[in-house]
Design a protein around this motif. Structure first.
Motif, PDB file in Angstrom:
ATOM      1  N   HIS A 187       0.834  -1.189   0.000  1.00  0.00           N
ATOM      2  CA  HIS A 187       0.000   0.000   0.000  1.00  0.00           C
ATOM      3  C   HIS A 187       0.877   1.250   0.000  1.00  0.00           C
ATOM      4  O   HIS A 187       1.992   1.247   0.530  1.00  0.00           O
ATOM      5  N   THR A 188       0.368   2.299  -0.604  1.00  0.00           N
ATOM      6  CA  THR A 188       1.016   3.602  -0.525  1.00  0.00           C
ATOM      7  C   THR A 188       0.225   4.447   0.475  1.00  0.00           C
ATOM      8  O   THR A 188      -0.994   4.581   0.359  1.00  0.00           O
ATOM      9  N   VAL A 189       0.927   5.011   1.449  1.00  0.00           N
ATOM     10  CA  VAL A 189       0.276   5.767   2.515  1.00  0.00           C
ATOM     11  C   VAL A 189       0.797   7.202   2.501  1.00  0.00           C
ATOM     12  O   VAL A 189       2.006   7.431   2.417  1.00  0.00           O
ATOM     13  N   SER A 190      -0.119   8.163   2.570  1.00  0.00           N
ATOM     14  CA  SER A 190       0.268   9.570   2.637  1.00  0.00           C
ATOM     15  C   SER A 190      -0.823  10.327   3.390  1.00  0.00           C
ATOM     16  O   SER A 190      -1.812   9.741   3.832  1.00  0.00           O
ATOM     17  N   TRP A 191      -0.639  11.628   3.531  1.00  0.00           N
ATOM     18  CA  TRP A 191      -1.658  12.476   4.160  1.00  0.00           C
ATOM     19  C   TRP A 191      -2.272  13.382   3.113  1.00  0.00           C
ATOM     20  O   TRP A 191      -1.581  13.876   2.226  1.00  0.00           O
ATOM     21  N   ARG A 192      -3.579  13.620   3.224  1.00  0.00           N
ATOM     22  CA  ARG A 192      -4.303  14.487   2.289  1.00  0.00           C
ATOM     23  C   ARG A 192      -4.890  15.678   3.057  1.00  0.00           C
ATOM     24  O   ARG A 192      -5.591  15.497   4.055  1.00  0.00           O
ATOM     25  N   TYR A 193      -4.581  16.893   2.563  1.00  0.00           N
ATOM     26  CA  TYR A 193      -5.146  18.116   3.154  1.00  0.00           C
ATOM     27  C   TYR A 193      -5.979  18.785   2.067  1.00  0.00           C
ATOM     28  O   TYR A 193      -5.434  19.291   1.086  1.00  0.00           O
ATOM     29  N   GLY A 194      -7.294  18.775   2.220  1.00  0.00           N
ATOM     30  CA  GLY A 194      -8.153  19.265   1.153  1.00  0.00           C
ATOM     31  C   GLY A 194      -8.054  18.353  -0.048  1.00  0.00           C
ATOM     32  O   GLY A 194      -8.360  17.171   0.030  1.00  0.00           O
ATOM     33  N   GLU A 195      -7.591  18.875  -1.174  1.00  0.00           N
ATOM     34  CA  GLU A 195      -7.398  18.078  -2.384  1.00  0.00           C
ATOM     35  C   GLU A 195      -5.926  17.848  -2.688  1.00  0.00           C
ATOM     36  O   GLU A 195      -5.578  17.388  -3.775  1.00  0.00           O
ATOM     37  N   THR A 196      -5.072  18.164  -1.733  1.00  0.00           N
ATOM     38  CA  THR A 196      -3.633  18.092  -1.968  1.00  0.00           C
ATOM     39  C   THR A 196      -2.967  17.099  -1.029  1.00  0.00           C
ATOM     40  O   THR A 196      -3.283  17.042   0.155  1.00  0.00           O
ATOM     41  N   ASP A 197      -2.038  16.318  -1.576  1.00  0.00           N
ATOM     42  CA  ASP A 197      -1.205  15.449  -0.747  1.00  0.00           C
ATOM     43  C   ASP A 197      -0.118  16.315  -0.122  1.00  0.00           C
ATOM     44  O   ASP A 197       0.726  16.859  -0.837  1.00  0.00           O
TER      45      ASP A 197
END
Length: 207
Positions: free
Chosen positions: A149-159
């Motif tokens: 899996h690829t894991v990241s954080w999303r703020y609004g529509e932006t990574d």
């Protein structure tokens, strides 16, 4: 339980425990505290579809546990239940629920049809605060020792900028404590399996 049926079930459980750990596993991805329903495809043509059905769990450490047998819950009765069509319901998901879930239907001590296999992944999010900095960590616990899996954080529509490691992502927010709830509540953990372009978004919820 008669000896023939016991032997059949024992062989079934042994095969599950010997299942290749190196195989890629994909399945439901849920967050801690969520609820999930795992379907069982066997036994639906019987007058009593759950007669002879066994739900068996295998942890990432290859430890097995019978969850449902003889139409009774055998483990975690406060969080597990079985529906009329033999689906397994798990409430208040915990990290140790990660693993492989197998539903088998037995007739006269033999496995009828193929077993239904579901692999469950669990998302955990934590928060650490120090002065004007808050650090959020999102991680995915998987059945396999490898991360698919690829894991990241999303703020609004932006990574947003985040450090990525094996099934984990970290983001640091520098802001006064009075503004932290505003920022953290807008952040979501983004998990994308390697077999799909569809991302799963999980809002950050304080424990």
């Amino acid at each position: 339980m008669d000896q023939t049926r016991w032997v059949g079930m024992s062989l079934f459980l042994m095969l599950l425990l010997q299942f290749a750990a190196a195989r890629k596993f994909f399945g439901p991805i849920v967050a801690v505290g969520d609820e999930v329903t795992l379907s069982c495809e066997n036994g639906m043509d019987d007058p009593d579809p759950c007669e002879g059905v066994i739900w068996f769990f295998v942890s990432p450490r290859n430890q097995g546990q019978t969850l449902f047998e003889d139409k009774q819950i055998r483990a975690k009765p406060d969080r597990l239940s079985v529906t009329e069509n033999c689906s397994l319901v798990i409430k208040n998901i915990q990290r140790d629920d990660v693993g492989r879930y197998d539903c088998g239907h037995f007739r006269s001590g033999k496995l009828h049809g193929e077993d239904t296999v579901t692999v469950l992944h669990v998302v955990t999010m934590t928060e650490q605060q120090k002065d004007d900095e808050v650090t959020l960590v999102c991680s995915v616990s998987a059945y396999s020792s490898n991360c698919y899996h690829t894991v990241s954080w999303r703020y609004g529509e932006t990574d947003v900028g985040a450090t990525r490691s094996s099934c984990s992502a970290t983001v640091a927010i520098f802001t006064p404590s009075r503004l932290r709830p505003k920022y953290s509540e807008l952040l979501k953990c983004k998990v994308t399996p390697s077999d799909s372009e569809t991302a799963h978004l999980f809002p950050f919820i304080r424990p």
